[in-house]
Motif scaffolding. Structure first.
Motif, PDB file in Angstrom:
ATOM      1  N   LEU A 630       0.802  -1.124   0.005  1.00  0.00           N
ATOM      2  CA  LEU A 630       0.086  -0.197   0.006  1.00  0.00           C
ATOM      3  C   LEU A 630       0.840   1.280  -0.021  1.00  0.00           C
ATOM      4  O   LEU A 630       1.909   1.342   0.754  1.00  0.00           O
ATOM      5  N   THR A 631       0.623   2.348  -0.742  1.00  0.00           N
ATOM      6  CA  THR A 631       1.130   3.352  -0.939  1.00  0.00           C
ATOM      7  C   THR A 631       0.246   4.499  -0.888  1.00  0.00           C
ATOM      8  O   THR A 631      -0.805   4.457  -1.589  1.00  0.00           O
ATOM      9  N   SER A 632       0.921   5.783  -0.584  1.00  0.00           N
ATOM     10  CA  SER A 632       0.186   7.042  -0.725  1.00  0.00           C
ATOM     11  C   SER A 632       1.162   8.247  -0.802  1.00  0.00           C
ATOM     12  O   SER A 632       2.032   8.106  -0.050  1.00  0.00           O
ATOM     13  N   GLU A 633       0.642   9.117  -1.401  1.00  0.00           N
ATOM     14  CA  GLU A 633       1.706  10.312  -1.763  1.00  0.00           C
ATOM     15  C   GLU A 633       0.730  11.554  -2.141  1.00  0.00           C
ATOM     16  O   GLU A 633      -0.216  11.447  -2.352  1.00  0.00           O
ATOM     17  N   ALA A 634       1.330  12.654  -1.797  1.00  0.00           N
ATOM     18  CA  ALA A 634       0.882  13.891  -1.952  1.00  0.00           C
ATOM     19  C   ALA A 634       1.683  15.246  -1.932  1.00  0.00           C
ATOM     20  O   ALA A 634       2.968  14.989  -1.746  1.00  0.00           O
ATOM     21  N   GLY A 635       1.550  16.246  -2.791  1.00  0.00           N
ATOM     22  CA  GLY A 635       2.439  17.384  -3.032  1.00  0.00           C
ATOM     23  C   GLY A 635       1.580  18.507  -3.382  1.00  0.00           C
ATOM     24  O   GLY A 635       0.286  18.454  -3.949  1.00  0.00           O
ATOM     25  N   PHE A 636       1.965  19.586  -2.989  1.00  0.00           N
ATOM     26  CA  PHE A 636       1.258  20.921  -3.301  1.00  0.00           C
ATOM     27  C   PHE A 636       2.367  21.826  -3.327  1.00  0.00           C
ATOM     28  O   PHE A 636       3.491  21.900  -2.870  1.00  0.00           O
ATOM     29  N   SER A 644       4.119  25.979 -14.410  1.00  0.00           N
ATOM     30  CA  SER A 644       3.767  24.729 -14.924  1.00  0.00           C
ATOM     31  C   SER A 644       4.895  23.601 -14.943  1.00  0.00           C
ATOM     32  O   SER A 644       4.286  22.473 -15.126  1.00  0.00           O
ATOM     33  N   PHE A 645       5.715  24.026 -15.612  1.00  0.00           N
ATOM     34  CA  PHE A 645       6.942  22.908 -16.200  1.00  0.00           C
ATOM     35  C   PHE A 645       7.270  22.310 -14.793  1.00  0.00           C
ATOM     36  O   PHE A 645       8.041  21.261 -15.201  1.00  0.00           O
ATOM     37  N   LEU A 646       7.112  22.713 -13.628  1.00  0.00           N
ATOM     38  CA  LEU A 646       7.637  22.008 -12.400  1.00  0.00           C
ATOM     39  C   LEU A 646       6.450  21.333 -11.826  1.00  0.00           C
ATOM     40  O   LEU A 646       6.638  21.058 -10.620  1.00  0.00           O
ATOM     41  N   ASP A 647       5.238  21.353 -12.409  1.00  0.00           N
ATOM     42  CA  ASP A 647       4.119  20.734 -12.029  1.00  0.00           C
ATOM     43  C   ASP A 647       4.466  19.340 -11.534  1.00  0.00           C
ATOM     44  O   ASP A 647       5.296  18.626 -12.288  1.00  0.00           O
ATOM     45  N   PHE A 648       3.248  18.673 -10.686  1.00  0.00           N
ATOM     46  CA  PHE A 648       3.418  17.272 -10.629  1.00  0.00           C
ATOM     47  C   PHE A 648       2.947  16.615 -11.864  1.00  0.00           C
ATOM     48  O   PHE A 648       1.693  17.132 -12.612  1.00  0.00           O
ATOM     49  N   ASP A 675      -0.406  21.536  -9.826  1.00  0.00           N
ATOM     50  CA  ASP A 675       0.608  22.061  -8.937  1.00  0.00           C
ATOM     51  C   ASP A 675       0.287  21.175  -7.521  1.00  0.00           C
ATOM     52  O   ASP A 675       0.832  21.730  -6.608  1.00  0.00           O
ATOM     53  N   SER A 676      -0.877  20.445  -7.445  1.00  0.00           N
ATOM     54  CA  SER A 676      -1.136  19.796  -6.196  1.00  0.00           C
ATOM     55  C   SER A 676      -1.670  18.365  -6.632  1.00  0.00           C
ATOM     56  O   SER A 676      -2.496  18.412  -7.673  1.00  0.00           O
ATOM     57  N   TYR A 677      -1.436  17.443  -5.982  1.00  0.00           N
ATOM     58  CA  TYR A 677      -2.035  16.133  -6.106  1.00  0.00           C
ATOM     59  C   TYR A 677      -1.985  15.101  -4.804  1.00  0.00           C
ATOM     60  O   TYR A 677      -1.248  15.514  -3.949  1.00  0.00           O
ATOM     61  N   ILE A 678      -2.902  14.198  -4.900  1.00  0.00           N
ATOM     62  CA  ILE A 678      -3.105  13.261  -3.809  1.00  0.00           C
ATOM     63  C   ILE A 678      -3.292  11.922  -4.680  1.00  0.00           C
ATOM     64  O   ILE A 678      -4.027  11.751  -5.662  1.00  0.00           O
ATOM     65  N   LYS A 679      -2.503  11.101  -4.042  1.00  0.00           N
ATOM     66  CA  LYS A 679      -2.592   9.559  -4.896  1.00  0.00           C
ATOM     67  C   LYS A 679      -2.502   8.598  -3.866  1.00  0.00           C
ATOM     68  O   LYS A 679      -1.528   8.438  -3.048  1.00  0.00           O
ATOM     69  N   SER A 680      -3.112   7.106  -4.025  1.00  0.00           N
ATOM     70  CA  SER A 680      -3.048   6.240  -3.344  1.00  0.00           C
ATOM     71  C   SER A 680      -3.017   4.763  -4.218  1.00  0.00           C
ATOM     72  O   SER A 680      -3.803   4.999  -5.371  1.00  0.00           O
ATOM     73  N   ALA A 703      -5.891  15.658  -8.913  1.00  0.00           N
ATOM     74  CA  ALA A 703      -4.779  16.368  -9.083  1.00  0.00           C
ATOM     75  C   ALA A 703      -5.410  17.630  -9.966  1.00  0.00           C
ATOM     76  O   ALA A 703      -6.241  17.682 -10.914  1.00  0.00           O
ATOM     77  N   GLN A 704      -5.277  18.735  -9.171  1.00  0.00           N
ATOM     78  CA  GLN A 704      -5.659  20.256  -9.613  1.00  0.00           C
ATOM     79  C   GLN A 704      -4.986  21.301  -9.120  1.00  0.00           C
ATOM     80  O   GLN A 704      -4.336  20.967  -8.041  1.00  0.00           O
ATOM     81  N   ASP A 705      -4.675  22.437  -9.538  1.00  0.00           N
ATOM     82  CA  ASP A 705      -4.225  23.553  -8.892  1.00  0.00           C
ATOM     83  C   ASP A 705      -5.046  24.074  -7.836  1.00  0.00           C
ATOM     84  O   ASP A 705      -6.337  23.804  -7.637  1.00  0.00           O
ATOM     85  N   ASN A 706      -4.226  24.207  -6.544  1.00  0.00           N
ATOM     86  CA  ASN A 706      -4.914  24.336  -5.471  1.00  0.00           C
ATOM     87  C   ASN A 706      -5.611  23.555  -4.888  1.00  0.00           C
ATOM     88  O   ASN A 706      -6.795  23.931  -4.257  1.00  0.00           O
ATOM     89  N   LEU A 707      -5.243  22.231  -4.847  1.00  0.00           N
ATOM     90  CA  LEU A 707      -6.299  21.225  -4.629  1.00  0.00           C
ATOM     91  C   LEU A 707      -6.437  21.000  -3.187  1.00  0.00           C
ATOM     92  O   LEU A 707      -7.885  20.808  -2.637  1.00  0.00           O
TER      93      LEU A 707
END
Length: 758
Positions: A630-636, A644-648, A675-680, A703-707
């Protein structure tokens, strides 16, 4: 008083009185001290001292365990033990207090594949060493411009760590006559060819030296002598056991007889045949000295038939049963009680008062102590001790690692003797194919101690469809802060479903994909250290140049990005997975923050801002072959407007990720950006045959901007994907094929990758 005549003769009356008095005295003695009469009339005959001789024979030595079981059933009390090679290992354990059933259990729970390879668990390796081991298929050491050849397949460290733990109860005994059963073993001085008889010393070290089979295990240095397998000089130390005081010799012979050419088709068999030439002649003489000679029928097994250990033990039982009648003369099953010691107590620990290390030239004491992960003044378990030695071994900077445990005050002293490897230069190779970077051959040059002690310089060149390189210079200072510098060039060309403008460009042009040329040139200077002996914590500065261009558009700018960036970063990492690609146990965590402070601002859109991201995962095995991961990750992003070129960027599988690229099943490479995401994700992997895997994965993401600011990260996942795959572990790395689909997509994808990711 008796009456005498003048001539000094006793009178008849006096003699009569004396006789009566003597009878009364004897009667009183018998009446008052009946135990005296019992002892005199029931005295047992002298019990002969039993000596047990166990020969060497590699895996064939499992038969010794079967023989010991029958000896115990027959009530045989062994007074002296002598052994060579595997006979020394079995005999040494028996002499230290184990019974036959316990030794059987020990061997049954030992992974002999790992023992022969000197296996070092992945969680004992540093992040740098994990990276190296999971990147190259071939590694060639060089010494003075010639290819270095290892002295043996294994240093024997796995075996040594095991023996040290098992002999915890006798760790202070240096005279083998003081063991629960007096013991002797034999090794061979490789420089003189003469046998070395060991009656004293550090028991695990003596057993290791006696069983150091040439080419399989490295020689062991004891008291200035370089020792190898005792079977080369004396594979059946019967004379030594007789000298100890044995009256009756029970001997177990598991060595090979000479084979004809039809059976000599393997290197190990030829080597054994050569070492057996002298043994066979000497054995005929030894048999005549043996009172009860036991020769198990194990001709169909070899010295490395460890996987068939239980069958060999049964052969030992069968052979001993054939001489049961002879054994009955010297045993008493009614009064015999097999010895028993506790050998896996969680309470067994070592209180370290001192750590001694011999003089070294290329590496500092702090480096060695840092790799061990423990210091004087701490109490550690044998698991900690083993892990520390494995960490030191994983550096590959030492060709020999040996240590003893000595009494020191109210605790122990770890007395270490390490031998630095003479190989400082390595040429390494790898091979890889994936759907993003396509095919590449990896060539690596590694140089250790290039400028300073403890340093390593590594240069990777990926030659293929997309040229890449990675330069890494690192100074490892153990517990203290370590320093490093990295430089990499990463590039690929591919049709992607991302226009790097949140779909605006696709809407304007009416196209759905772009053929892009992606280039990333990154340089980092960093420092890092170990936190709480588990986590890697570090920080640094980064300079990056990024260029993204396309030839797809007509009458529009073909370069999207061509900027330089300067940033600072920090990270915290932990990784105890036992395998990067197909983990069965362990967990990992990786968190970092990066603040972009400067840009040459090609697009005139740059504001200072930061990116925060983290990921964690856990793997557990059920039903032996099935593993759930099981894995989970997030970024913002935090602060100003993100670039945008450094987006997730999510999509694809099987490639080495850089920047904020992330794998995601169900979508093609470089498909989802924000620029933000959460994934499992959850994966069920079944190893249906050794190194063969089938697996199923489901992953979900938003995944969306300002998630996180919008609160949509708690909503039903916008993106989902699934994959069914097959994987094979090979020397090149994993070979995988994945069939992936998503209910949101009109098409599915098949991804194929070969080799370690780079």
């Amino acid at each position: 008083m008796l009456l005498k005549t003048k001539e000094n003769h006793y009178t008849p009356q006096a003699i009569n009185v004396f006789q009566k008095g003597f009878v009364v005295a004897v009667f009183l003695i018998v009446l008052l001290f009946p135990q005296f009469h019992f002892a005199q009339t029931t005295e047992t005959p002298h019990r002969p001292k039993i000596g047990l001789v166990l020969s060497g024979g590699g895996a064939k030595g499992f038969a010794h365990i079967g023989v010991l079981k029958v000896l115990e059933e027959a009530g045989i009390k062994v007074d002296y033990i002598g052994g060579t090679s595997m006979g020394a290992v079995v005999g040494g354990l028996y002499a230290s207090g184990y019974n036959a059933t316990q030794i059987d259990s020990i061997f049954k729970n030992t992974n002999f594949d790992e023992l022969l390879k000197d296996y070092t668990p992945r969680d004992s390796k540093s992040f740098y060493e994990k990276h190296n081991d999971e990147l190259y298929a071939i590694s060639l050491p060089f010494n003075h411009f010639s290819v270095g050849v290892p002295i043996a397949l294994s240093k024997g460290l796995y075996n040594y760590n095991l023996l040290i733990r098992l002999t915890h109860n006798v760790r202070y005994i240096r005279d083998f006559n003081q063991l629960p059963i007096p013991f002797v073993c034999v090794a061979t001085d490789i420089e003189t060819g003469k046998e070395v008889v060991m009656h004293n010393g550090f028991l695990p070290q003596a057993m290791l030296a006696s069983s150091a089979f040439p080419t399989l295990f490295s020689p062991v240095e004891i008291d200035g002598k370089v020792l190898i397998d005792g079977g080369v000089s004396n594979n059946y130390p019967i004379d030594e056991v007789k000298k100890m005081g044995a009256d009756i010799i029970i001997g177990v012979d598991v060595q090979d007889d000479l084979k004809d050419r039809s059976l000599l088709k393997e290197a190990t068999k030829i080597l054994v045949q050569v070492s057996n030439l002298q043994m066979i002649d000497k054995m005929r003489e030894n048999v005549s000295k043996t009172d009860i000679y036991i020769k198990p029928n194990i001709t169909k097994y070899s010295v490395i038939s460890f996987a068939e250990g239980q069958d060999i033990i049964k052969k030992g039982v069968e052979s001993a049963e054939l001489v049961r009648a002879k054994l009955a003369k010297y045993g008493d099953p009614k009064t015999f009680t097999a010895q028993h010691i506790k050998y896996e107590s969680k309470n067994d620990s070592i209180k370290i008062n001192k750590i001694s290390i011999n003089d070294v030239t290329d590496y500092t004491r702090a480096y060695i102590i840092g790799k061990l992960g423990f210091q004087a003044g701490h109490t550690i378990s044998y698991r900690d001790l083993k892990k520390g030695m494995n960490k030191l071994n994983a550096t590959q900077n030492f060709s020999g690692i040996n240590y003893t445990i000595e009494k020191s005050g109210d605790g122990e002293e770890i007395n270490m003797k390490v031998k630095e490897s003479e190989n400082k230069t390595f040429l390494k190779f790898g091979l890889h194919y994936d759907g993003l970077y396509k095919s590449a051959i990896l060539v690596n040059l590694t140089q250790k101690k290039s400028l300073f002690k403890n340093d390593v310089l590594s240069l990777d060149l990926a030659l293929g469809d997309n040229f890449r390189y990675n330069l890494d210079y690192y100074i490892d200072n153990g517990f203290y802060f370590s320093f490093g510098f990295k430089s990499r060039l990463n590039r690929f060309n591919r049709n992607v479903a991302n226009d790097f403008s949140h779909g605006t460009l696709f809407a304007q042009t009416g196209i759905s994909t772009l053929n892009i040329d992606y280039l990333d040139f990154t340089n980092q200077a960093y420092l890092q250290t170990i936190f709480a002996q588990k986590f890697l914590i570090g920080a640094g500065i980064e300079f990056k140049h990024m260029k993204i261009s396309t030839n797809t558009l007509v009458n529009q700018a073909s370069i999207f990005e061509n900027s330089d960036y300067a940033s600072v970063f920090g990270y915290l990492k932990y990784d105890s997975f036992d395998n990067k690609y197909f983990p069965k146990k362990g967990w990992f965590f990786n968190g970092d923050m990066q603040s972009y402070l400067y840009s040459s601002n090609y697009t005139n859109q740059f504001d200072r801002y930061s990116i925060v991201k983290g990921e964690a995962g856990i793997a557990r095995t059920f039903f032996k072959r099935a593993t759930l991961k099981l894995t989970s990750e997030a970024g913002f992003s935090v602060g100003g407007r993100s670039i945008s070129f450094l987006d997730f960027v999510l999509g694809g599988y099987g490639y080495n990720t850089i920047n904020n690229f992330k794998h995601f099943y169900g979508y093609d490479f470089v498909s989802i950006a924000a620029d933000s995401y959460i994934k499992s994700a959850g994966t069920i992997d079944v190893e249906f045959y050794k190194k063969n895997h089938v697996n199923f994965t489901a992953n979900y993401a938003n995944a969306q901007d300002n998630l996180f600011g919008s609160g949509n990260w708690l909503s039903t996942p916008r993106y989902s994907g699934y994959a069914l795959g097959y994987g094979l572990e090979t020397v090149l790395g994993p070979v995988e094929i994945k069939y992936s689909w998503s209910p949101e997509q009109s098409k599915s994808f098949v991804w194929f990758s070969i080799g370690f990711w780079f």
